[in-house]
Design an enzyme around this catalytic site. Structure first.
Site, PDB file in Angstrom:
ATOM      1  N   ASP A 121     -45.140  -4.443  -0.987  1.00  0.00           N
ATOM      2  CA  ASP A 121     -44.739  -3.425  -1.948  1.00  0.00           C
ATOM      3  C   ASP A 121     -45.851  -2.400  -2.156  1.00  0.00           C
ATOM      4  O   ASP A 121     -45.644  -1.204  -2.058  1.00  0.00           O
ATOM      5  CB  ASP A 121     -44.304  -4.057  -3.284  1.00  0.00           C
ATOM      6  N   ASP A 154     -53.248  -2.563  -3.404  1.00  0.00           N
ATOM      7  CA  ASP A 154     -54.152  -2.185  -4.494  1.00  0.00           C
ATOM      8  C   ASP A 154     -55.572  -2.513  -4.028  1.00  0.00           C
ATOM      9  O   ASP A 154     -56.204  -1.709  -3.351  1.00  0.00           O
ATOM     10  CB  ASP A 154     -53.727  -2.935  -5.758  1.00  0.00           C
TER      11      ASP A 154
HETATM   12  P1  IMP Z   1     -53.924  -6.411  -4.112  1.00  0.00           P
HETATM   13  O1  IMP Z   1     -54.163  -7.793  -3.549  1.00  0.00           O
HETATM   14  O2  IMP Z   1     -54.936  -6.028  -5.156  1.00  0.00           O
HETATM   15  O3  IMP Z   1     -53.756  -5.348  -3.059  1.00  0.00           O
HETATM   16  O4  IMP Z   1     -52.597  -6.515  -4.972  1.00  0.00           O
HETATM   17  C1  IMP Z   1     -51.358  -6.522  -4.385  1.00  0.00           C
HETATM   18  C2  IMP Z   1     -50.313  -7.087  -5.311  1.00  0.00           C
HETATM   19  O5  IMP Z   1     -50.603  -6.878  -6.694  1.00  0.00           O
HETATM   20  C3  IMP Z   1     -49.016  -6.368  -5.041  1.00  0.00           C
HETATM   21  O6  IMP Z   1     -48.285  -6.993  -4.012  1.00  0.00           O
HETATM   22  C4  IMP Z   1     -48.341  -6.413  -6.394  1.00  0.00           C
HETATM   23  O7  IMP Z   1     -47.613  -7.625  -6.540  1.00  0.00           O
HETATM   24  C5  IMP Z   1     -49.476  -6.391  -7.388  1.00  0.00           C
HETATM   25  N1  IMP Z   1     -49.742  -5.009  -7.859  1.00  0.00           N
HETATM   26  C6  IMP Z   1     -50.810  -4.231  -7.591  1.00  0.00           C
HETATM   27  N2  IMP Z   1     -50.706  -3.022  -8.180  1.00  0.00           N
HETATM   28  C7  IMP Z   1     -49.514  -3.028  -8.828  1.00  0.00           C
HETATM   29  C8  IMP Z   1     -48.805  -2.049  -9.636  1.00  0.00           C
HETATM   30  O8  IMP Z   1     -49.230  -0.899  -9.865  1.00  0.00           O
HETATM   31  N3  IMP Z   1     -47.603  -2.441 -10.142  1.00  0.00           N
HETATM   32  C9  IMP Z   1     -47.066  -3.682  -9.910  1.00  0.00           C
HETATM   33  N4  IMP Z   1     -47.683  -4.612  -9.170  1.00  0.00           N
HETATM   34  C10 IMP Z   1     -48.896  -4.297  -8.631  1.00  0.00           C
END
Ligand code: IMP
Ligand code: MG
Length: 169
Positions: free
Chosen positions: A95, A98
């Site tokens: 999705d 981040d």
């Molecule tokens: P990462 O491991 O920090 O890249 O985070 C990825 C996961 O965190 C995504 O697959 C989402 O489930 C959640 N996430 C990160 N940012 C958002 C946001 O702005 N809205 C909702 N979920 C988020």
């Protein structure tokens, strides 16, 4: 409380274009689309209908050992696809990227299974991570660095059903 960032129409147009890019990028060989649950469930269902070549669809569920997925850094697969990855083109569908930590851990596990190729398609990319080991090859939108919900994205499991993407404020 909510500001619309991408309308349903904008999402639809961009997802169709991604589907065409993916169709062109894989001229031959078996293709397995792997959706990372839960956030990708709506994106995957729209995306695969815009890809015009044979493919298979499966899903993964990743969980952290701690309670906070983003802060723990330890990721394990709690649902792992039955289908073999060996010799197939694998496209992991996320999705949103981040920190990229979830993605990095999941890709390491999958890359060890001898796929023919392995790439990432992310609907949204916040571009906050300074170094991504697996930068997404296909990106829907370069997203603003704010908390987004809708079209699969949640806040405490709410808002996933919204047909548009909004910022929570
Ligand atoms: P990462 O491991 O920090 O890249 O985070 C990825 C996961 O965190 C995504 O697959 C989402 O489930 C959640 N996430 C990160 N940012 C958002 C946001 O702005 N809205 C909702 N979920 C988020
Ligand atoms: Mg979430």
């Amino acid at each position: 409380m909510k500001r619309i960032v991408y309308t349903a129409e904008e999402l639809s147009a961009r997802v169709h274009a991604l589907g065409r890019d993916i169709t062109d990028a894989y001229p031959d060989g078996p293709l397995l689309i792997l959706g990372l649950l839960k956030g990708s469930f709506i994106f995957v269902s729209d995306l695969v209908r815009s890809i015009q070549r044979p493919l298979q669809v499966d899903f993964l569920v990743a969980a952290s050992y701690g309670s906070e997925m983003v802060s723990s850094g330890e990721v394990r697969l709690v649902y792992d696809p039955e289908t073999t990855l060996e010799g197939k083109h694998i496209l992991l569908v996320e999705d949103i990227v981040d920190s990229g930590r979830t993605l990095g851990k999941v890709m390491e596990v999958l890359a060890a299974r001898d796929p023919r190729s392995i790439e990432v398609c992310a609907l949204l990319h916040k571009h906050v991570a300074t170094h991504l080991k697996y930068p997404p090859r296909f990106v829907g939108f370069d997203a603003p660095n704010e908390f987004l919900v809708g079209y699969g994205l949640d806040h405490a499991e709410n808002y996933r059903h919204l047909p548009y993407i909004a910022g929570l404020q």
